[in-house]
Write an enzyme that holds these catalytic residues in place. Structure first.
Site, PDB file in Angstrom:
ATOM      1  N   SER A   1       1.045  -1.140   0.068  1.00  0.00           N
ATOM      2  CA  SER A   1       0.023   0.051  -0.063  1.00  0.00           C
ATOM      3  C   SER A   1       0.929   1.367  -0.125  1.00  0.00           C
ATOM      4  O   SER A   1       0.353   2.374  -0.275  1.00  0.00           O
ATOM      5  CB  SER A   1      -1.104  -0.113   1.305  1.00  0.00           C
ATOM      6  OG  SER A   1      -0.054   0.276   2.480  1.00  0.00           O
ATOM      7  N   HIS A   2       2.346   1.207   0.312  1.00  0.00           N
ATOM      8  CA  HIS A   2       3.104   2.265   0.570  1.00  0.00           C
ATOM      9  C   HIS A   2       4.334   1.944  -0.195  1.00  0.00           C
ATOM     10  O   HIS A   2       5.433   2.721  -0.069  1.00  0.00           O
ATOM     11  CB  HIS A   2       3.334   3.108   1.904  1.00  0.00           C
ATOM     12  CG  HIS A   2       2.233   3.388   2.386  1.00  0.00           C
ATOM     13  ND1 HIS A   2       0.918   2.684   2.851  1.00  0.00           N
ATOM     14  CD2 HIS A   2       1.674   4.642   2.487  1.00  0.00           C
ATOM     15  CE1 HIS A   2      -0.222   3.479   3.294  1.00  0.00           C
ATOM     16  NE2 HIS A   2       0.246   4.584   3.078  1.00  0.00           N
TER      17      HIS A   2
ATOM     18  N   GLU B   1      -4.666   0.564   1.691  1.00  0.00           N
ATOM     19  CA  GLU B   1      -5.245  -0.947   1.534  1.00  0.00           C
ATOM     20  C   GLU B   1      -6.528  -1.136   0.884  1.00  0.00           C
ATOM     21  O   GLU B   1      -6.949  -1.655   0.312  1.00  0.00           O
ATOM     22  CB  GLU B   1      -5.176  -1.462   2.783  1.00  0.00           C
ATOM     23  CG  GLU B   1      -5.059  -3.125   2.908  1.00  0.00           C
ATOM     24  CD  GLU B   1      -4.038  -3.682   2.437  1.00  0.00           C
ATOM     25  OE1 GLU B   1      -4.348  -4.485   1.429  1.00  0.00           O
ATOM     26  OE2 GLU B   1      -2.791  -3.088   2.555  1.00  0.00           O
TER      27      GLU B   1
HETATM   28  P1  NDP Z   1      -0.923  -2.597   9.674  1.00  0.00           P
HETATM   29  O1  NDP Z   1      -2.196  -2.620  10.279  1.00  0.00           O
HETATM   30  O2  NDP Z   1      -0.561  -3.657   8.835  1.00  0.00           O
HETATM   31  O3  NDP Z   1       0.302  -2.643  10.780  1.00  0.00           O
HETATM   32  C1  NDP Z   1       1.800  -2.619  10.690  1.00  0.00           C
HETATM   33  C2  NDP Z   1       2.501  -2.607  11.662  1.00  0.00           C
HETATM   34  O4  NDP Z   1       2.205  -3.553  12.494  1.00  0.00           O
HETATM   35  C3  NDP Z   1       3.906  -2.893  11.245  1.00  0.00           C
HETATM   36  O5  NDP Z   1       4.748  -2.256  12.063  1.00  0.00           O
HETATM   37  C4  NDP Z   1       3.749  -4.589  11.244  1.00  0.00           C
HETATM   38  O6  NDP Z   1       5.152  -5.239  11.000  1.00  0.00           O
HETATM   39  C5  NDP Z   1       3.248  -4.844  12.661  1.00  0.00           C
HETATM   40  N1  NDP Z   1       2.311  -6.005  12.520  1.00  0.00           N
HETATM   41  C6  NDP Z   1       1.610  -6.503  11.784  1.00  0.00           C
HETATM   42  N2  NDP Z   1       1.005  -7.761  11.917  1.00  0.00           N
HETATM   43  C7  NDP Z   1       1.727  -8.054  12.978  1.00  0.00           C
HETATM   44  C8  NDP Z   1       1.744  -9.301  13.753  1.00  0.00           C
HETATM   45  N3  NDP Z   1       0.963 -10.191  13.710  1.00  0.00           N
HETATM   46  N4  NDP Z   1       2.747  -9.229  15.012  1.00  0.00           N
HETATM   47  C9  NDP Z   1       3.358  -8.228  15.348  1.00  0.00           C
HETATM   48  N5  NDP Z   1       3.430  -7.103  14.511  1.00  0.00           N
HETATM   49  C10 NDP Z   1       2.725  -7.086  13.310  1.00  0.00           C
HETATM   50  O7  NDP Z   1      -0.452  -1.463   8.861  1.00  0.00           O
HETATM   51  P2  NDP Z   1      -1.391  -0.367   8.647  1.00  0.00           P
HETATM   52  O8  NDP Z   1      -2.483  -0.476   7.412  1.00  0.00           O
HETATM   53  O9  NDP Z   1      -2.081   0.312   9.874  1.00  0.00           O
HETATM   54  O10 NDP Z   1      -0.434   0.967   8.049  1.00  0.00           O
HETATM   55  C11 NDP Z   1       0.105   0.587   6.771  1.00  0.00           C
HETATM   56  C12 NDP Z   1       1.177   1.864   6.654  1.00  0.00           C
HETATM   57  O11 NDP Z   1       0.429   2.849   6.095  1.00  0.00           O
HETATM   58  C13 NDP Z   1       1.920   2.352   7.717  1.00  0.00           C
HETATM   59  O12 NDP Z   1       3.451   2.297   7.212  1.00  0.00           O
HETATM   60  C14 NDP Z   1       1.591   3.746   7.789  1.00  0.00           C
HETATM   61  O13 NDP Z   1       2.623   4.529   8.063  1.00  0.00           O
HETATM   62  C15 NDP Z   1       0.908   3.961   6.404  1.00  0.00           C
HETATM   63  N6  NDP Z   1       0.250   5.119   6.596  1.00  0.00           N
HETATM   64  C16 NDP Z   1       0.532   6.367   6.070  1.00  0.00           C
HETATM   65  C17 NDP Z   1      -0.139   7.319   6.437  1.00  0.00           C
HETATM   66  C18 NDP Z   1       0.213   8.920   6.118  1.00  0.00           C
HETATM   67  O14 NDP Z   1      -0.710   9.776   6.385  1.00  0.00           O
HETATM   68  N7  NDP Z   1       1.346   9.119   5.410  1.00  0.00           N
HETATM   69  C19 NDP Z   1      -1.733   7.259   6.898  1.00  0.00           C
HETATM   70  C20 NDP Z   1      -1.859   5.775   7.276  1.00  0.00           C
HETATM   71  C21 NDP Z   1      -1.106   4.977   7.111  1.00  0.00           C
HETATM   72  P3  NDP Z   1       5.580  -5.486   9.757  1.00  0.00           P
HETATM   73  O15 NDP Z   1       5.825  -4.504   8.650  1.00  0.00           O
HETATM   74  O16 NDP Z   1       6.706  -6.435  10.042  1.00  0.00           O
HETATM   75  O17 NDP Z   1       4.471  -6.733   9.179  1.00  0.00           O
HETATM   76  O1  PYC Z   2      -2.844   4.782   3.407  1.00  0.00           O
HETATM   77  O2  PYC Z   2      -3.893   6.078   4.772  1.00  0.00           O
HETATM   78  C1  PYC Z   2      -3.280   6.106   3.833  1.00  0.00           C
HETATM   79  C2  PYC Z   2      -2.373   7.007   3.652  1.00  0.00           C
HETATM   80  C3  PYC Z   2      -2.591   8.423   3.984  1.00  0.00           C
HETATM   81  C4  PYC Z   2      -1.591   9.049   3.535  1.00  0.00           C
HETATM   82  C5  PYC Z   2      -0.629   8.327   2.959  1.00  0.00           C
HETATM   83  N1  PYC Z   2      -1.260   7.102   3.032  1.00  0.00           N
END
Ligand code: NDP
Ligand code: PYC
Length: 340
Positions: A48-49, A189
Site C-alpha cells: 500500500s506504500h 489498503e
Molecule cells: P498494519 O495494520 O499492517 O500494521 C503495521 C504494523 O504492525 C507494522 O509495524 C507491522 O510489522 C506490525 N504487525 C502487523 N502484523 C503483526 C503481527 N502479527 N505481529 C506483530 N506485528 C505485526 O498497517 P496499517 O495498514 O495500519 O498501515 C500501513 C502503513 O500505512 C504504515 O506504514 C503507515 O505509516 C502508512 N500510513 C501512512 C499514512 C500517512 O498519512 N502518511 C496514513 C496511514 C497509514 P511488519 O511491517 O513487519 O508486518
Molecule cells: O494509506 O491512509 C493511507 C495514507 C494516507 C496518506 C498516506 N497514506
C-alpha cells in the site's frame, strides 16, 4: 515478465521511479528522495506504500497540490526544537534536511523534536523512525492525513488515518519498529481492494449513509473506522493535536478542505521526537538496552513475532531477488508522463 508481474531489481525500480517523477515535473532532489521511500516500501513488502505510490505522487503533482521545486528551510525555534518548512513540497526532502539537525539536538539535549511543516505526505512513517533508531535514538513519529475516518460512536469523517510509528535501537541488529494507521487499516489498503475489485471486511467502514458495507468504494466515499474502538479514536485525536495545532499545522479536516476536491495527498505537518537513551542512562545505557532485549526474547520465545520482522525478511528477499511489480500497475506506471 510473468502472468502476475514483472521482476525488477531495486536499482531498476529506483531509476524508473526517479525518471517518472522527473517526467511529471518534480525537481531532481525531490524525485530522488521520493523515489527512495517508494522503493523502500516495495522492497519491504509494503504494497500500500510501495511503488503503487508513484501513481499517487504523480497525481498530486499533476493536480497542483505539491510545490514540485520547493526548497526546505530549517530553523531552530528552541534549543531542542527543529522546524523544517517544506514550502509545500513532499515530506521526504524536508525530513532529509531535518534529520541530521534532529540527531545532533537529541544527542546534545537528551530529547529533541522535529516539526515538518507545510509538506505533502503520501508515505509510510517507518523510514523516519528507523533512520533515527539506526543512529541509536528512540523515535516517535505522527502525522495527520485527510478527514476520512469516523470517531468511535460516529459515522462521519473527522480524523485522518493518522499513523503512529515508533523505533527502538537494538545493538548489533535492526531496530524494533512499528508503524500503523490509527484507522482499522491504511486507506491505501482499501484503495488496493477497490483496484482489484475485492470486497473489504464489514468492520472497515461505513457508506455515505453511515451503514456498514463491504464495498471498498463505498467506504472510500463514506467513512473508515478507527482500530480498537474508542482507544484508536483517542489516539487518532492525539495525532491530530500533536502534528496539527501543536506545531501550527493543519488538522485532517483542514487538509481535506485545502485539497478542495483535487484528490491529492494530505497537506500539513509531521512531528518526530527523538530521545537519546544515554540522556537518562549514561554509562548504564548498554545494561538497560540489554533488559529491553530480554523483553523482545520473551515475546519471540512463545512464537509471537516482533513488528518489522516480516518487513525485514521481505527486505532480505528483495535485496537478493528483486521485486515483482504487478503487470497492470507496471503498465499504469509506464504511462506516467510518456515513456521513461
Ligand atoms: P498494519 O495494520 O499492517 O500494521 C503495521 C504494523 O504492525 C507494522 O509495524 C507491522 O510489522 C506490525 N504487525 C502487523 N502484523 C503483526 C503481527 N502479527 N505481529 C506483530 N506485528 C505485526 O498497517 P496499517 O495498514 O495500519 O498501515 C500501513 C502503513 O500505512 C504504515 O506504514 C503507515 O505509516 C502508512 N500510513 C501512512 C499514512 C500517512 O498519512 N502518511 C496514513 C496511514 C497509514 P511488519 O511491517 O513487519 O508486518
Ligand atoms: O494509506 O491512509 C493511507 C495514507 C494516507 C496518506 C498516506 N497514506
Amino acid at each position: 515478465m510473468t502472468d502476475s508481474g514483472i521482476t525488477m531489481t531495486l536499482a531498476a525500480l529506483r531509476a524508473l521511479a526517479q525518471a517518472k517523477l522527473k517526467a511529471v515535473g518534480l525537481a531532481a532532489d525531490h524525485a530522488d528522495a521520493v523515489a527512495e521511500t517508494m522503493v523502500a516500501g516495495e522492497r519491504d513488502g509494503c504494497a500500500s506504500h510501495g511503488i503503487y505510490r508513484l501513481l499517487v505522487a504523480a497525481a498530486s503533482v499533476r493536480a497542483g497540490v505539491v510545490v514540485p521545486d520547493a526548497r526546505p528551510v530549517v530553523s531552530r525555534p528552541g534549543k531542542a526544537l527543529v522546524r523544517v518548512d517544506g514550502g509545500g513540497g513532499f515530506a521526504q526532502l524536508a525530513f532529509a534536511h531535518g534529520l541530521p539537525v534532529l540527531v545532533e539536538a537529541a544527542r546534545t539535549h537528551g530529547i529533541a523534536a522535529l516539526a515538518l511543516n507545510h509538506v505533502v505526505h503520501f508515505a509510510a512513517l517507518w523510514p523516519e523512525v528507523e533512520a533515527l533508531a539506526e543512529q541509536g535514538l528512540v523515535a516517535l513519529a505522527v502525522t495527520p492525513s485527510h478527514a476520512w475516518v469516523a470517531p468511535a460512536g460516529g459515522t462521519k469523517p473527522v480524523f485522518g488515518t493518522n499513523p503512529i510509528a515508533f523505533g527502538w535501537p537494538r545493538p548489533g541488529q535492526a531496530p524494533f519498529v512499528f508503524d500503523f494507521a490509527t484507522s482499522v487499516v491504511a486507506r491505501g489498503e482499501i484503495e488496493l481492494h477497490r483496484r482489484a475489485g475485492l470486497p473489504v471486511p464489514e468492520d472497515w467502514g461505513y457508506d455515505a449513509e453511515g451503514a456498514p458495507t463491504t464495498d471498498a468504494k463505498a467506504v472510500l466515499d463514506g467513512a473508515m473506522r478507527t482500530f480498537g474502538g474508542h482507544k484508536g479514536s483517542a489516539l487518532a485525536a492525539m495525532v491530530e493535536l500533536l502534528a496539527g495545532p501543536l506545531i501550527g499545522d493543519m488538522t485532517s479536516r483542514e487538509s481535506l478542505a485545502r485539497d478542495g476536491g483535487r484528490g491529492g495527498s494530505p497537506i500539513g505537518g509531521e512531528l518526530i521526537v527523538a530521545i537519546d537513551p544515554a540522556g537518562f542512562l549514561g554509562e548504564e545505557t548498554a545494561a538497560h538496552l540489554a533488559r529491553a532485549e530480554a523483553m523482545f526474547a520473551a515475546i519471540e520465545a512463545q512464537g509471537a513475532r516482533l513488528p518489522s520482522a516480516r518487513r525485514y525478511a521481505a527486505r532480505a528477499r528483495s535485496l537478493a531477488e528483486g521485486v515483482v511489480v504487478p503487470a497492470a500497475l507496471h503498465a499504469e506506471i509506464m504511462a506516467i508522463g510518456g515513456a521513461a
